[in-house]
Design a protein around this motif. Structure first.
Motif, PDB file in Angstrom:
ATOM      1  N   LEU A  47      -8.941  -2.201  -7.433  1.00 20.13           N
ATOM      2  CA  LEU A  47      -8.844  -0.895  -6.797  1.00 20.13           C
ATOM      3  C   LEU A  47      -9.051  -1.017  -5.291  1.00 20.13           C
ATOM      4  O   LEU A  47      -8.363  -0.352  -4.504  1.00 20.13           O
ATOM      5  CB  LEU A  47      -9.889   0.057  -7.394  1.00 20.13           C
ATOM      6  N   GLN A  48      -9.958  -1.870  -4.871  1.00 23.64           N
ATOM      7  CA  GLN A  48     -10.189  -2.067  -3.440  1.00 23.64           C
ATOM      8  C   GLN A  48      -8.953  -2.616  -2.747  1.00 23.64           C
ATOM      9  O   GLN A  48      -8.570  -2.165  -1.658  1.00 23.64           O
ATOM     10  CB  GLN A  48     -11.365  -3.025  -3.227  1.00 23.64           C
ATOM     11  N   GLN A  49      -8.297  -3.598  -3.382  1.00 21.64           N
ATOM     12  CA  GLN A  49      -7.079  -4.157  -2.799  1.00 21.64           C
ATOM     13  C   GLN A  49      -5.963  -3.121  -2.761  1.00 21.64           C
ATOM     14  O   GLN A  49      -5.224  -3.023  -1.763  1.00 21.64           O
ATOM     15  CB  GLN A  49      -6.634  -5.372  -3.615  1.00 21.64           C
ATOM     16  N   ARG A  50      -5.842  -2.352  -3.837  1.00 22.34           N
ATOM     17  CA  ARG A  50      -4.823  -1.307  -3.882  1.00 22.34           C
ATOM     18  C   ARG A  50      -5.054  -0.281  -2.780  1.00 22.34           C
ATOM     19  O   ARG A  50      -4.115   0.130  -2.082  1.00 22.34           O
ATOM     20  CB  ARG A  50      -4.850  -0.624  -5.259  1.00 22.34           C
ATOM     21  N   THR A  51      -6.290   0.131  -2.608  1.00 25.57           N
ATOM     22  CA  THR A  51      -6.621   1.095  -1.563  1.00 25.57           C
ATOM     23  C   THR A  51      -6.280   0.544  -0.187  1.00 25.57           C
ATOM     24  O   THR A  51      -5.710   1.243   0.663  1.00 25.57           O
ATOM     25  CB  THR A  51      -8.115   1.457  -1.625  1.00 25.57           C
ATOM     26  N   GLN A  52      -6.599  -0.726   0.042  1.00 24.76           N
ATOM     27  CA  GLN A  52      -6.288  -1.353   1.326  1.00 24.76           C
ATOM     28  C   GLN A  52      -4.781  -1.385   1.568  1.00 24.76           C
ATOM     29  O   GLN A  52      -4.305  -1.111   2.680  1.00 24.76           O
ATOM     30  CB  GLN A  52      -6.852  -2.771   1.362  1.00 24.76           C
ATOM     31  N   MET A  53      -4.021  -1.715   0.521  1.00 28.96           N
ATOM     32  CA  MET A  53      -2.567  -1.756   0.658  1.00 28.96           C
ATOM     33  C   MET A  53      -2.005  -0.394   1.032  1.00 28.96           C
ATOM     34  O   MET A  53      -1.138  -0.271   1.905  1.00 28.96           O
ATOM     35  CB  MET A  53      -1.946  -2.228  -0.659  1.00 28.96           C
ATOM     36  N   LEU A  54      -2.499   0.650   0.360  1.00 33.09           N
ATOM     37  CA  LEU A  54      -2.009   1.998   0.648  1.00 33.09           C
ATOM     38  C   LEU A  54      -2.384   2.442   2.054  1.00 33.09           C
ATOM     39  O   LEU A  54      -1.608   3.116   2.736  1.00 33.09           O
ATOM     40  CB  LEU A  54      -2.554   2.975  -0.390  1.00 33.09           C
ATOM     41  N   GLU A  55      -3.563   2.063   2.506  1.00 28.15           N
ATOM     42  CA  GLU A  55      -3.950   2.390   3.877  1.00 28.15           C
ATOM     43  C   GLU A  55      -3.034   1.688   4.876  1.00 28.15           C
ATOM     44  O   GLU A  55      -2.604   2.284   5.875  1.00 28.15           O
ATOM     45  CB  GLU A  55      -5.405   1.981   4.104  1.00 28.15           C
ATOM     46  N   GLN A  56      -2.708   0.443   4.607  1.00 30.97           N
ATOM     47  CA  GLN A  56      -1.816  -0.311   5.493  1.00 30.97           C
ATOM     48  C   GLN A  56      -0.406   0.284   5.487  1.00 30.97           C
ATOM     49  O   GLN A  56       0.253   0.363   6.534  1.00 30.97           O
ATOM     50  CB  GLN A  56      -1.796  -1.775   5.059  1.00 30.97           C
ATOM     51  N   LEU A  57       0.048   0.703   4.309  1.00 30.76           N
ATOM     52  CA  LEU A  57       1.365   1.326   4.226  1.00 30.76           C
ATOM     53  C   LEU A  57       1.393   2.662   4.960  1.00 30.76           C
ATOM     54  O   LEU A  57       2.402   3.026   5.565  1.00 30.76           O
ATOM     55  CB  LEU A  57       1.766   1.513   2.770  1.00 30.76           C
TER      56      LEU A  57
END
Length: 370
Positions: free
Chosen positions: A220-230
């Motif tokens: 979930l942390q990685q997913r959240t980071q990816m969405l923030e970057q996107l």
């Protein structure tokens, strides 16, 4: 698949500096796009092209003397003009069963889908291999962007087109989805009750792999980071007035996992290279993964029933788990066919590996009884 690339490596390898092989396999195309050395500021060279169909045989497979072929266009429900190849058994009479064919994700109709289409036409079906919206010879802007909704619609638009042909029995239409388009095919058939039978060959669920990574390894942390970057990339695209693109797909730098080498062996060599394919050294927009990350396309897979679904996958394919879990979620009638010794890309073009006899018997049985 193809890369998240449903096809290959939009998901895994796009040249992230210093990324270990282990970490590479855990990332989705989203993470790779965000962590790569930087956005490509301009679109691919063909980004501003419109629908202009090639007048030459530029397929990755030889032309058959047993079928008639012509280029066609049709619009989907969103008004995007799609380009396709229509194949018909030579000298056939009356109304025939038909099959719409798409994939792999990031490929062009001159590659796997065209090979499947021509071969099935030799076996008695009217077939249609098409370029998805915003790719290949099809229309749509910006170029090289994908959408689980629009691309599912592309399949139904292909069914529209086939059903309007005087040589097609519209009550006998099936679908084949290859790689990442295997998931799209299942999603389309779940909602489009006109389709009587569906095959998913060497399938990827693109929404699953982009949102959860390979083998559901993204936290979930990685997913959240990816969405923030996107999200930050969206600001950049809005400021520039044009989307940034990911690094080129299927270019090897050394040390890649075997399945990435397999993708390169298809998309990056004479075997399967095509200049219009996203996976042949071109790329998706950096923000392509956004819609895929919260729109699971196989939610209603059980609603394909009572129409039959056939899953075909290679025994040694890294993507095999996609077919196995989709098969488990589907309702009867269903069948999972595992090809001994085959990897993921063997089912793209290895005519001695692709079970065309099984495909033929499956569609002749289930379309004839429609």
């Amino acid at each position: 698949m193809d890369n998240s690339n449903g096809g290959g490596n939009a998901i895994a390898d796009v040249g992230v500096a210093g990324a270990s092989r282990r970490n590479l396999l855990k990332m989705t195309g989203t993470g790779i796009a965000a962590l790569s050395v930087g956005a490509i500021a301009t679109a691919p060279a063909f980004a501003q092209s419109r629908v202009k169909l090639s007048d030459k045989w530029d397929k990755t497979f030889p032309k058959s003397t047993k079928v008639d072929h012509k280029k066609v266009t049709f619009k989907n429900r969103y008004g995007i003009l799609l380009a396709a190849d229509l194949y018909r058994p030579k000298n056939a009479g009356g109304k025939l069963p038909a099959i719409a064919i798409g994939g792999p994700f990031g490929a062009a109709k001159e590659q796997s889908s065209g090979l499947y289409a021509q071969t099935m036409a030799e076996r008695g079906f009217v077939t249609l291999a098409f370029d998805p919206s915003c790719t290949g010879e099809s229309g749509g802007e910006p170029r090289n962007v994908a959408s689980p909704d629009i691309n599912t619609e592309d399949f139904s638009a292909a069914v529209d087109f086939l059903g309007l042909q005087s040589t097609v029995d519209r009550e006998q239409i099936g679908i084949i989805g290859i790689c990442g388009w295997g998931g799209m095919a299942l999603n389309a058939v779940a909602v489009d009750k006109r389709v009587k039978a569906v095959v998913a060959s060497t399938m990827y669920d693109m929404t699953r792999v982009m949102s959860k990574g390979y083998n559901d390894s993204v936290t979930l942390q990685q997913r959240t980071q990816m969405l923030e970057q996107l999200g930050r990339q969206r600001w950049k695209d809005a400021e520039n007035g044009t989307p940034a693109y990911q690094p080129p797909y299927n270019e090897l730098k050394g040390g890649e996992a075997q399945f990435l080498v397999d993708y390169h062996d298809y998309y990056g060599t004479r075997r399967g290279y095509h200049a219009r394919a996203v996976n042949s050294g071109n790329s998706w927009t950096q923000t392509t993964p956004l819609a895929f990350m919260n729109m699971p396309i196989l939610t209603y897979i059980a609603e394909i029933s009572p129409r039959p679904v056939l899953f075909i996958h290679g025994e040694k394919a890294h993507s095999r788990y996609f077919s196995e879990t989709a098969y488990a979620a589907a309702a009867q009638p269903k069948e999972l066919m595992i090809i001994p010794g085959a990897n993921h890309t063997d089912l793209y073009d290895r005519v001695d590996v692709i079970p065309f006899d099984k495909l033929t018997s499956f569609f002749k049985q289930h379309l004839a009884s429609a």
